[in-house]
Design a protein around this motif. Sequence first.
Motif, PDB file in Angstrom:
ATOM      1  N   VAL A   1      28.785  30.254  16.091  1.00 16.53           N
ATOM      2  CA  VAL A   1      27.431  30.205  16.640  1.00 16.53           C
ATOM      3  C   VAL A   1      26.455  29.936  15.504  1.00 16.53           C
ATOM      4  O   VAL A   1      26.338  30.719  14.563  1.00 16.53           O
ATOM      5  CB  VAL A   1      27.068  31.528  17.338  1.00 16.53           C
ATOM      6  CG1 VAL A   1      25.679  31.430  17.965  1.00 16.53           C
ATOM      7  CG2 VAL A   1      28.114  31.892  18.385  1.00 16.53           C
ATOM      8  N   LEU A   2      25.743  28.809  15.590  1.00 14.23           N
ATOM      9  CA  LEU A   2      24.765  28.456  14.566  1.00 14.23           C
ATOM     10  C   LEU A   2      23.489  29.268  14.747  1.00 14.23           C
ATOM     11  O   LEU A   2      23.116  29.624  15.866  1.00 14.23           O
ATOM     12  CB  LEU A   2      24.429  26.969  14.648  1.00 14.23           C
ATOM     13  CG  LEU A   2      25.554  25.986  14.330  1.00 14.23           C
ATOM     14  CD1 LEU A   2      25.063  24.562  14.565  1.00 14.23           C
ATOM     15  CD2 LEU A   2      26.041  26.152  12.905  1.00 14.23           C
TER      16      LEU A   2
ATOM     17  N   TRP B   1      17.873  31.636   0.077  1.00 11.98           N
ATOM     18  CA  TRP B   1      17.949  30.442   0.908  1.00 11.98           C
ATOM     19  C   TRP B   1      19.421  30.080   1.123  1.00 11.98           C
ATOM     20  O   TRP B   1      20.253  30.276   0.232  1.00 11.98           O
ATOM     21  CB  TRP B   1      17.267  29.248   0.235  1.00 11.98           C
ATOM     22  CG  TRP B   1      15.836  29.424  -0.113  1.00 11.98           C
ATOM     23  CD1 TRP B   1      15.307  30.239  -1.083  1.00 11.98           C
ATOM     24  CD2 TRP B   1      14.723  28.756   0.480  1.00 11.98           C
ATOM     25  NE1 TRP B   1      13.939  30.108  -1.123  1.00 11.98           N
ATOM     26  CE2 TRP B   1      13.555  29.203  -0.180  1.00 11.98           C
ATOM     27  CE3 TRP B   1      14.598  27.805   1.494  1.00 11.98           C
ATOM     28  CZ2 TRP B   1      12.286  28.745   0.144  1.00 11.98           C
ATOM     29  CZ3 TRP B   1      13.339  27.342   1.820  1.00 11.98           C
ATOM     30  CH2 TRP B   1      12.202  27.811   1.154  1.00 11.98           C
ATOM     31  N   SER B   2      19.718  29.527   2.280  1.00 12.50           N
ATOM     32  CA  SER B   2      21.032  28.924   2.465  1.00 12.50           C
ATOM     33  C   SER B   2      20.961  27.487   1.967  1.00 12.50           C
ATOM     34  O   SER B   2      19.920  26.830   2.061  1.00 12.50           O
ATOM     35  CB  SER B   2      21.454  28.952   3.934  1.00 12.50           C
ATOM     36  OG  SER B   2      20.561  28.203   4.739  1.00 12.50           O
ATOM     37  N   ALA B   3      22.058  26.994   1.427  1.00 18.97           N
ATOM     38  CA  ALA B   3      22.089  25.629   0.909  1.00 18.97           C
ATOM     39  C   ALA B   3      23.517  25.107   0.951  1.00 18.97           C
ATOM     40  O   ALA B   3      24.479  25.882   0.948  1.00 18.97           O
ATOM     41  CB  ALA B   3      21.547  25.566  -0.517  1.00 18.97           C
ATOM     42  N   MET B   4      23.645  23.798   0.999  1.00 27.07           N
ATOM     43  CA  MET B   4      24.946  23.152   0.845  1.00 27.07           C
ATOM     44  C   MET B   4      24.877  22.275  -0.390  1.00 27.07           C
ATOM     45  O   MET B   4      23.983  21.444  -0.529  1.00 27.07           O
ATOM     46  CB  MET B   4      25.308  22.302   2.058  1.00 27.07           C
ATOM     47  CG  MET B   4      26.725  21.716   1.975  1.00 27.07           C
ATOM     48  SD  MET B   4      27.147  20.577   3.316  1.00 27.07           S
ATOM     49  CE  MET B   4      26.329  19.082   2.749  1.00 27.07           C
TER      50      MET B   4
ATOM     51  N   ASP C   1      14.277  23.874  14.428  1.00 28.62           N
ATOM     52  CA  ASP C   1      13.476  23.034  13.540  1.00 28.62           C
ATOM     53  C   ASP C   1      14.418  22.156  12.730  1.00 28.62           C
ATOM     54  O   ASP C   1      15.033  22.602  11.774  1.00 28.62           O
ATOM     55  CB  ASP C   1      12.638  23.908  12.609  1.00 28.62           C
ATOM     56  CG  ASP C   1      11.783  23.085  11.648  1.00 28.62           C
ATOM     57  OD1 ASP C   1      11.799  21.850  11.760  1.00 28.62           O
ATOM     58  OD2 ASP C   1      11.113  23.685  10.800  1.00 28.62           O
ATOM     59  N   THR C   2      14.563  20.892  13.134  1.00 25.74           N
ATOM     60  CA  THR C   2      15.461  19.975  12.438  1.00 25.74           C
ATOM     61  C   THR C   2      14.726  19.079  11.454  1.00 25.74           C
ATOM     62  O   THR C   2      15.313  18.174  10.881  1.00 25.74           O
ATOM     63  CB  THR C   2      16.191  19.083  13.460  1.00 25.74           C
ATOM     64  OG1 THR C   2      15.216  18.306  14.178  1.00 25.74           O
ATOM     65  CG2 THR C   2      16.982  19.906  14.438  1.00 25.74           C
ATOM     66  N   SER C   3      13.427  19.315  11.248  1.00 28.96           N
ATOM     67  CA  SER C   3      12.632  18.387  10.447  1.00 28.96           C
ATOM     68  C   SER C   3      12.924  18.496   8.960  1.00 28.96           C
ATOM     69  O   SER C   3      12.935  17.496   8.255  1.00 28.96           O
ATOM     70  CB  SER C   3      11.146  18.626  10.700  1.00 28.96           C
ATOM     71  OG  SER C   3      10.796  19.956  10.352  1.00 28.96           O
ATOM     72  N   GLY C   4      13.134  19.666   8.447  1.00 26.28           N
ATOM     73  CA  GLY C   4      13.391  19.815   7.027  1.00 26.28           C
ATOM     74  C   GLY C   4      14.408  20.902   6.750  1.00 26.28           C
ATOM     75  O   GLY C   4      15.056  20.922   5.713  1.00 26.28           O
ATOM     76  N   ILE C   5      14.555  21.832   7.695  1.00 27.98           N
ATOM     77  CA  ILE C   5      15.529  22.908   7.545  1.00 27.98           C
ATOM     78  C   ILE C   5      16.890  22.351   7.944  1.00 27.98           C
ATOM     79  O   ILE C   5      17.224  22.264   9.118  1.00 27.98           O
ATOM     80  CB  ILE C   5      15.164  24.129   8.410  1.00 27.98           C
ATOM     81  CG1 ILE C   5      13.794  24.654   8.002  1.00 27.98           C
ATOM     82  CG2 ILE C   5      16.206  25.219   8.274  1.00 27.98           C
ATOM     83  CD1 ILE C   5      13.328  25.833   8.817  1.00 27.98           C
ATOM     84  N   SER C   6      17.648  21.938   6.967  1.00 30.01           N
ATOM     85  CA  SER C   6      18.923  21.301   7.243  1.00 30.01           C
ATOM     86  C   SER C   6      19.898  22.307   7.848  1.00 30.01           C
ATOM     87  O   SER C   6      20.017  23.446   7.393  1.00 30.01           O
ATOM     88  CB  SER C   6      19.515  20.726   5.956  1.00 30.01           C
ATOM     89  OG  SER C   6      20.808  20.226   6.183  1.00 30.01           O
ATOM     90  N   LEU C   7      20.621  21.878   8.900  1.00 31.80           N
ATOM     91  CA  LEU C   7      21.659  22.740   9.456  1.00 31.80           C
ATOM     92  C   LEU C   7      22.971  22.585   8.701  1.00 31.80           C
ATOM     93  O   LEU C   7      23.957  23.259   9.008  1.00 31.80           O
ATOM     94  CB  LEU C   7      21.855  22.492  10.949  1.00 31.80           C
ATOM     95  CG  LEU C   7      22.313  21.134  11.484  1.00 31.80           C
ATOM     96  CD1 LEU C   7      23.777  20.841  11.253  1.00 31.80           C
ATOM     97  CD2 LEU C   7      22.036  21.059  12.981  1.00 31.80           C
ATOM     98  N   LEU C   8      22.994  21.690   7.679  1.00 27.95           N
ATOM     99  CA  LEU C   8      24.234  21.451   6.944  1.00 27.95           C
ATOM    100  C   LEU C   8      24.807  22.700   6.278  1.00 27.95           C
ATOM    101  O   LEU C   8      26.019  22.899   6.307  1.00 27.95           O
ATOM    102  CB  LEU C   8      24.032  20.346   5.908  1.00 27.95           C
ATOM    103  CG  LEU C   8      23.889  18.925   6.454  1.00 27.95           C
ATOM    104  CD1 LEU C   8      23.804  17.926   5.317  1.00 27.95           C
ATOM    105  CD2 LEU C   8      25.047  18.585   7.363  1.00 27.95           C
ATOM    106  N   PRO C   9      23.990  23.576   5.642  1.00 25.85           N
ATOM    107  CA  PRO C   9      24.594  24.775   5.061  1.00 25.85           C
ATOM    108  C   PRO C   9      25.321  25.637   6.096  1.00 25.85           C
ATOM    109  O   PRO C   9      26.444  26.103   5.849  1.00 25.85           O
ATOM    110  CB  PRO C   9      23.398  25.512   4.457  1.00 25.85           C
ATOM    111  CG  PRO C   9      22.411  24.432   4.153  1.00 25.85           C
ATOM    112  CD  PRO C   9      22.564  23.457   5.274  1.00 25.85           C
ATOM    113  N   SER C  10      24.691  25.844   7.262  1.00 20.84           N
ATOM    114  CA  SER C  10      25.346  26.639   8.308  1.00 20.84           C
ATOM    115  C   SER C  10      26.556  25.919   8.867  1.00 20.84           C
ATOM    116  O   SER C  10      27.585  26.536   9.147  1.00 20.84           O
ATOM    117  CB  SER C  10      24.348  26.943   9.432  1.00 20.84           C
ATOM    118  OG  SER C  10      23.275  27.732   8.954  1.00 20.84           O
TER     119      SER C  10
END
Length: 674
Positions: A257-258, A37-40, A265-274
Amino acid sequence: MAYEWKPETVVGDAPIDAVTFTRLAFGAPWVPDGAWWSAMIELNETSIDEFEHAVQQHFAQDLLVPAAYDVNDRSARPGRQYVAIFARRALLEDLNRHGNGYGVVNVHLGMVTSADWLNFDAQPNVVSSIEVAPDTIVTGMIDDGLGIAHELFRKSDGSTRVDYCAVLPTPPDVTDAHTSQGRALDACLIDRLLQDLTWSDLLDEELFYTQTGQIDLGAAMFSPVSLQRSHGTHVMGLSTGYAPVANVTSRPIICAVLPPRVVEDTSGISLLPSLCLALQMLSKRASRFQTDGHPVPFVLNFSYGNFSGPHDGTDEVSRLFEQFLAADPRQKRWMTLPAGNGNLARSHGVVAFSDDGPGETNLFLRVLPDDKTASHVEFWMPYTDARAPRDFVAITVTPPFGTESATVNAREGQKQTLRDSKGRVVATLLYTYEPDPTARGVITLAIEPTASLSEDRALAPSGRWKITTKRRELSPDQRIEVWIRRDQTLPGYRPGGRQSYFDNEDYQRFGPYGRPLPVDPPGDSCPVKRSGTLSGFADGSSPMVIAAYTHQSHQLSDYSAAGPLTETPMSPTPFREGPDAAAEGDQSIVTWGVLSAGSRCGSYVRLNGTSVAAPRVARLASEHIGTCEHTAREWLAHAVQEAPFELANNPARTRTGQGGISIPVNWKVAPGPT
């Protein structure tokens, strides 16, 4: 199908982040334990080296820190720092606990990432500096679907102005020994591809984007750049696009490029790690452009937003941006962000009680059918500096088909789950505590999707959910701020998410002539509010936050989100009331949006929103940052006075900031002297 609430016991230390907890525990049972998983993460008084060493004691094979962090980054020990990592579930569950022993005080979960898309052997790269002309300004962009081959990003000889492009949504290039995720394209590689793939003066753009990693139709990997219109190309055209005839050489572009998955899907998959990884990669690259040994100024646009968060400037996104802007003290860095498009989304509520009023209030949540993404509602408690936060309120939830839940108080360990007739979790009501500097508790209602293509997926009921808040220790001068996370699938992506919204009967949507009301009516007692809808990404003290107006009618666009923020003793200074200014987001009510680059050379398309207003300001900022001695927001206040755009009906400062600014965009004109 019958649904029943079950009290749950939080085993071990309380979780840090409710969304991360529910996704790991209930939302992704089909994901193998060995998946990455990606994570921040946020480290407190801990270096990356110290964090890695502590993890190695228990999870030796479950962590990858990207090569974007070099030796100096890994040994640095600031008070707080955000780091993008890749990890497996067991480690992430351990990190997402208060008192985890690794120095981690916050976790945000990204997407499942195949091991084939990670380069475990990548090593940090030493970026060499280059000498550039004194009038050079580095322009940056983080977005999805960047059509970097468009002629607006080239010089007169056909070579590219894109010095660096990090393409995250692609398998790594085996020849690149310095990138842990995706590919890093430099100007030499881009120019070689432009030359090799051009025949009879026509570029084979499908092959170009295939070879650069943005399109892979054989792998069924969706990319916005494969469509006629992509958000990233359009926005980059507005912020830093110039026709080749202008022969602009003083505006090199660096961009990232993200992955479309975190945008879709912005509901729970945070874009913060990317986002965190992209900021780290661009930060290193931006500092290489130097004049007389000093980095030249840098202007970055990030045209994304969200509805959720504490909205007080202490959230992770705001502090991540401040970390990026201060990463190289030698370099002046400015940033532009959109105010957000959620003014009419009915995504914000306020819960308050008077001494002589009722002791409970209801919010009704409309969860739509055929929603393939999760819905989240956050109840943010007031700020408190007490070691044991007060039990401000108690919340119960009644689904469309089922009984009312037991109460979840604003206390550690409080949790309820809604299960279907097969015992599967379809909703979770959970209290967590956001540590300093936010210092606020939050009760999160996480609702699973109402539709799925998988037969064994647990589905939540669609319909009108009743959320009852009962007063306990909340004083009359305190408020509970409520936000729904953004859930709607963005234009250009296949249908999936449908935005949940508050559906209280006393909410007045329309005015006397049938138009949507852009502001709350005077004396309105409905708990659903338009005020306070400013993007959860746009609450920090340094970035310039831009609202949108409609040019022909001189009116602020109805969708343009408004302040104020939730002010607390820990809010940053200067505190913002709302956006800093408003720029053009629509030509007229009929001719919506503004023109900018399409995904293919020679094409121009329309998009609207505060996302296209922000890059207009970034473009103007790049012409003035070199000589301005003030902060970005101070400069913008002066720029509004220099080129004002009068707005009708005198909108409030919480919607427009300093007011409207006129910024014509001419792609054929080179930037003036700085």
